[in-house]
Design a protein around this motif. Structure first.
Motif, PDB file in Angstrom:
ATOM      1  N   ALA A 161     -10.742  28.213 -20.564  1.00 57.39           N
ATOM      2  CA  ALA A 161      -9.630  28.076 -19.627  1.00 57.39           C
ATOM      3  C   ALA A 161      -9.628  26.703 -18.955  1.00 57.39           C
ATOM      4  N   ASP A 162     -10.543  25.831 -19.381  1.00 52.46           N
ATOM      5  CA  ASP A 162     -10.639  24.500 -18.779  1.00 52.46           C
ATOM      6  C   ASP A 162     -10.998  24.565 -17.299  1.00 52.46           C
ATOM      7  N   LEU A 163     -11.781  25.538 -16.917  1.00 51.98           N
ATOM      8  CA  LEU A 163     -12.072  25.726 -15.496  1.00 51.98           C
ATOM      9  C   LEU A 163     -13.536  25.464 -15.134  1.00 51.98           C
ATOM     10  N   CYS A 164     -14.309  24.970 -16.096  1.00 58.61           N
ATOM     11  CA  CYS A 164     -15.697  24.641 -15.776  1.00 58.61           C
ATOM     12  C   CYS A 164     -15.727  23.357 -14.940  1.00 58.61           C
ATOM     13  N   PRO A 165     -16.791  23.206 -14.132  1.00 57.93           N
ATOM     14  CA  PRO A 165     -16.980  21.899 -13.504  1.00 57.93           C
ATOM     15  C   PRO A 165     -17.049  20.843 -14.611  1.00 57.93           C
ATOM     16  N   LEU A 166     -16.545  19.641 -14.306  1.00 58.73           N
ATOM     17  CA  LEU A 166     -16.402  18.604 -15.324  1.00 58.73           C
ATOM     18  C   LEU A 166     -17.696  18.366 -16.102  1.00 58.73           C
ATOM     19  N   ARG A 167     -18.799  18.340 -15.389  1.00 61.07           N
ATOM     20  CA  ARG A 167     -20.106  18.091 -16.014  1.00 61.07           C
ATOM     21  C   ARG A 167     -20.402  19.158 -17.070  1.00 61.07           C
ATOM     22  N   THR A 168     -20.145  20.408 -16.735  1.00 61.41           N
ATOM     23  CA  THR A 168     -20.394  21.507 -17.666  1.00 61.41           C
ATOM     24  C   THR A 168     -19.412  21.461 -18.826  1.00 61.41           C
ATOM     25  N   GLN A 169     -18.164  21.159 -18.503  1.00 63.28           N
ATOM     26  CA  GLN A 169     -17.125  21.073 -19.533  1.00 63.28           C
ATOM     27  C   GLN A 169     -17.540  20.048 -20.601  1.00 63.28           C
TER      28      GLN A 169
END
Ligand code: NAG
Ligand code: NAG
Ligand code: NAG
Length: 244
Positions: free
Chosen positions: A215-223
């Motif tokens: 859903a593109d909702l991870c924190p940027l680092r995790t994404q």
């Protein structure tokens, strides 16, 4: 969304590679999965509108072990997706309080939905699909929830924070196809997890993370970290994600 078309093509390519190169897709990876003791884990429950999205919001946070969606907040005994009765769509979060605190979960709760209503709009608070509720299971949690609500209200002068704070009661799990909904609508990500059963999709922390990622909702680092893992998997042609 990650590009659905690219993901679909990748899945097609992987499937083609599968038959051409004899790559095996394991049907069951249970042995590999998170077997961490549950003793120290805690449970939080929030209603914040659409529960597909709510589940994706929390799944990726460090310290969140499991997520699931369901119905709570009412007194009827048989809520269903199309018949919520007096319940609200909720996300249940199993978390490790050594890694993420209730306070931090509250921050994620407030910053991921609109809990307010323009003053004067009328008491439409009861709208079952957009109810905002923090469930608490101790006086400490209740105090933290109240303080966070007061803080939110102090920041939104002309709007009313409609969030309710309720004592934790019964939680009714939603139908299987609502669990990890964002993940389920991307066949490639399901493939990356092997063949998880409905039950495993609820209990797996990997599925919770990938659901947030989908859903593109991870924190940027995790994404980014997951992007890199998936890219590496694609290069290797062994389409299994075993950790994040
Ligand atoms: C996945 O597992 C189910 C049983 O849980 C089985 O019925 C199904 O055929 C499996 N699919 C694949 C592609 O292995
Ligand atoms: C609520 O608190 C009680 C007492 O501390 C505990 O036994 C119970 O497991 C908690 N419920 C949830 C859902 O965390
Ligand atoms: C996967 O394997 C575990 C034990 O290794 C078993 O309990 C479980 O039922 C299996 N799941 C499926 C879908 O076959």
């Amino acid at each position: 969304m990650k590009s659905g078309v690219a993901a679909f093509l990748a899945a097609v390519i992987l499937c083609a590679a599968n038959s051409a190169l004899g790559i095996r897709f394991p049907a069951n990876l249970s042995g590999n999965r998170n077997v961490r003791s549950d003793r120290s884990l805690k449970i939080a429950l929030f209603a914040m509108g659409n529960f597909w999205r709510s589940e994706a919001v929390f799944g990726c946070l460090d310290g969140v072990q499991r997520t699931s969606v369901g119905y709570a907040g009412g007194s009827a005994t048989d809520p269903e997706y199309r018949k919520l009765r007096d319940h609200a769509e909720c996300v249940q979060i199993v978390y490790d309080p050594q890694i993420i605190t209730f306070h931090q979960l509250l921050d994620a709760f407030w910053s991921n939905h609109d809990s307010t209503q323009v003053f004067g709009q009328g008491p439409d608070v009861g709208n079952e699909y957009s109810r905002s509720i923090i469930f608490t299971n101790s006086t400490v949690e209740s105090r933290l929830a109240t303080a966070s609500k007061e803080f939110q209200q102090s920041r939104s002068k002309d709007r009313v924070v409609t969030t309710q704070i309720q004592r934790l009661g019964a939680f009714y799990p939603a139908e299987p196809h609502h669990q990890k909904f964002e993940l389920r609508r991307n066949p490639f990500y399901l493939l990356l997890l092997g063949n998880m059963s409905d039950e495993e999709l609820v209990t797996s922390s990997l599925a919770a993370k990938l659901n947030g990622y989908a859903a593109d909702l991870c924190p940027l680092r995790t994404q980014r970290k997951i992007d890199a893992k998936i890219e590496a998997i694609r290069r290797k042609g062994w389409p299994l994600l075993t950790d994040i």
